[in-house]
Design a protein around this motif. Structure first.
Motif, mmCIF file in Angstrom:
data_model
loop_
_atom_site.group_PDB
_atom_site.id
_atom_site.type_symbol
_atom_site.label_atom_id
_atom_site.label_comp_id
_atom_site.label_asym_id
_atom_site.label_seq_id
_atom_site.Cartn_x
_atom_site.Cartn_y
_atom_site.Cartn_z
ATOM 1 N N ALA A 1 37.116 38.660 36.822
ATOM 2 C CA ALA A 1 38.705 38.333 36.985
ATOM 3 C C ALA A 1 39.511 39.151 35.944
ATOM 4 O O ALA A 1 40.510 39.445 36.316
ATOM 5 C CB ALA A 1 38.943 37.064 36.865
ATOM 6 N N SER A 2 38.646 39.357 34.791
ATOM 7 C CA SER A 2 39.313 40.305 33.699
ATOM 8 C C SER A 2 39.352 41.708 34.137
ATOM 9 O O SER A 2 40.043 42.308 33.300
ATOM 10 C CB SER A 2 38.761 39.601 32.458
ATOM 11 O OG SER A 2 37.467 40.457 32.343
ATOM 12 N N GLU A 3 38.893 41.808 35.167
ATOM 13 C CA GLU A 3 38.762 43.476 35.473
ATOM 14 C C GLU A 3 37.641 44.457 34.632
ATOM 15 O O GLU A 3 38.157 45.375 34.171
ATOM 16 C CB GLU A 3 39.917 43.879 35.830
ATOM 17 C CG GLU A 3 40.812 43.302 36.850
ATOM 18 C CD GLU A 3 42.521 43.831 36.989
ATOM 19 O OE1 GLU A 3 42.671 44.708 36.348
ATOM 20 O OE2 GLU A 3 43.013 43.190 37.844
ATOM 21 N N ASP A 4 36.818 43.612 34.197
ATOM 22 C CA ASP A 4 36.057 44.253 33.251
ATOM 23 C C ASP A 4 35.409 45.790 33.877
ATOM 24 O O ASP A 4 34.753 45.586 34.937
ATOM 25 C CB ASP A 4 34.733 43.429 32.901
ATOM 26 C CG ASP A 4 33.764 44.200 32.007
ATOM 27 O OD1 ASP A 4 33.678 44.222 30.723
ATOM 28 O OD2 ASP A 4 32.901 44.957 32.453
ATOM 29 N N PRO A 5 35.767 46.722 33.467
ATOM 30 C CA PRO A 5 35.508 48.067 34.164
ATOM 31 C C PRO A 5 34.111 48.261 34.424
ATOM 32 O O PRO A 5 33.619 48.911 35.494
ATOM 33 C CB PRO A 5 35.826 49.287 33.232
ATOM 34 C CG PRO A 5 36.093 48.562 31.815
ATOM 35 C CD PRO A 5 36.504 47.261 31.996
ATOM 36 N N VAL A 6 33.141 48.099 33.491
ATOM 37 C CA VAL A 6 31.727 48.315 33.639
ATOM 38 C C VAL A 6 31.321 47.489 34.962
ATOM 39 O O VAL A 6 30.650 48.037 35.891
ATOM 40 C CB VAL A 6 31.049 47.905 32.419
ATOM 41 C CG1 VAL A 6 29.500 47.889 32.890
ATOM 42 C CG2 VAL A 6 31.299 48.926 31.373
ATOM 43 N N LEU A 7 31.594 46.013 34.972
ATOM 44 C CA LEU A 7 31.127 45.262 35.858
ATOM 45 C C LEU A 7 31.830 45.734 37.367
ATOM 46 O O LEU A 7 30.992 45.716 38.172
ATOM 47 C CB LEU A 7 31.786 43.784 35.726
ATOM 48 C CG LEU A 7 30.996 42.609 36.567
ATOM 49 C CD1 LEU A 7 29.470 42.705 36.604
ATOM 50 C CD2 LEU A 7 31.411 41.343 36.201
ATOM 51 N N ASP B 1 50.749 48.397 40.140
ATOM 52 C CA ASP B 1 50.488 48.947 38.590
ATOM 53 C C ASP B 1 49.264 48.773 38.203
ATOM 54 O O ASP B 1 48.944 49.094 36.974
ATOM 55 C CB ASP B 1 51.330 48.244 37.904
ATOM 56 C CG ASP B 1 50.659 46.640 37.843
ATOM 57 O OD1 ASP B 1 50.462 46.282 38.899
ATOM 58 O OD2 ASP B 1 51.269 45.869 36.814
ATOM 59 N N VAL B 2 48.150 48.669 39.092
ATOM 60 C CA VAL B 2 46.816 48.524 38.615
ATOM 61 C C VAL B 2 45.818 49.971 39.104
ATOM 62 O O VAL B 2 46.036 50.340 40.539
ATOM 63 C CB VAL B 2 45.913 47.440 39.261
ATOM 64 C CG1 VAL B 2 44.511 47.603 38.712
ATOM 65 C CG2 VAL B 2 46.625 46.209 38.668
ATOM 66 N N PRO B 3 45.555 50.713 38.353
ATOM 67 C CA PRO B 3 44.648 52.030 38.573
ATOM 68 C C PRO B 3 43.647 51.804 39.641
ATOM 69 O O PRO B 3 42.809 50.727 39.437
ATOM 70 C CB PRO B 3 44.314 52.635 37.236
ATOM 71 C CG PRO B 3 44.105 51.418 36.578
ATOM 72 C CD PRO B 3 45.301 50.439 36.862
ATOM 73 N N ASP B 4 43.253 52.709 40.379
ATOM 74 C CA ASP B 4 42.513 52.408 41.357
ATOM 75 C C ASP B 4 40.938 52.475 40.851
ATOM 76 O O ASP B 4 40.006 51.669 41.316
ATOM 77 C CB ASP B 4 42.537 53.810 42.715
ATOM 78 C CG ASP B 4 43.521 53.645 43.455
ATOM 79 O OD1 ASP B 4 44.175 52.506 43.673
ATOM 80 O OD2 ASP B 4 44.144 54.793 44.057
#
Length: 209
Positions: free
Chosen positions: A135-141, A160-163
């Motif tokens: 939910a925190s949008e951890d990029p690695v996960l 406003d969230v990058p792809d």
């Protein structure tokens, strides 16, 4: 918890269709292990070569096994070679480990108690932590999950969230790119085998088999 354990729980929780392919997931889990070993200082990257570091052995059993499996002599091993070697049957090893720890349980089926249901994540602190990390949008996960077919990151529809999540660490970005390339390569191998098998079947039927 570790990134591989979080990844397995997230993929099992978030899959809306068929489960992730075991080969794809195994490659991603091997990449997740490497990310955690980088974070612990147990390895570093020299280009795409994995150089053992001096960090303390990981406390997690499977991560410790991964650290012990590192090639420790020059010219060392490439990230791609590590993914294919370490990834062999790795998803099964992680499923067994999480089941032994009570983090995966057999789903109960009404009226079919005599048949074991599929493994599902247990209601546990580990599951909640993995969900929080997702939910925190951890990029690695997020990127590892996307590599095995879990679509989009949690708020992909927000304008406003990058792809593509940003990964600041170059070594981690190298690992994630290698995971994606390996999964694509595995898909191509599967497709080629399917075409070859279909061609063989057509020849067999054409000969009256």
């Amino acid at each position: 918890m570790t990134t591989p354990r979080d990844l397995l729980i997230v993929t099992m929780d978030r899959a809306s269709g068929p489960p992730a392919g075991q080969g794809d997931l195994s490659l991603a889990l091997a990449g997740a292990e490497l990310v955690d070993l980088l974070a612990a200082g147990a390895v570093a990257l020299d280009g795409d070569r994995i150089v053992p570091g001096g960090g303390a052995p990981p406390a997690d059993r499977l991560l410790a096994e991964a650290a012990a499996a590192l090639v420790r002599e020059a010219p060392y091993e490439s990230v791609a070679d590590w993914l294919w070697r370490r990834g062999r049957d790795l998803s099964g090893a992680y499923r067994a480990a999480l089941e032994a720890d009570g983090l995966l349980v057999r789903e109960q089926r009404r009226g079919m108690s005599f048949r074991a249901g599929p493994l599902v994540p247990a209601d546990s602190l580990a599951r909640r932590r993995a969900a929080d990390r997702w939910a925190s949008e951890d990029p690695v996960l997020v990127l590892l999950a996307e590599a095995v077919g879990i679509p989009g990151h949690p708020h992909a529809d927000a304008p406003d969230v990058p792809d593509v999540p940003d990964v600041a660490d170059d070594s981690v970005a190298t690992v994630l790119a290698a995971v994606n390339d390996a999964v694509v390569e595995l898909g191509a191998v599967r497709q080629r085998r399917a075409i070859e098998e279909a061609a063989f079947d057509n020849i067999w039927r054409g000969n009256g088999g």
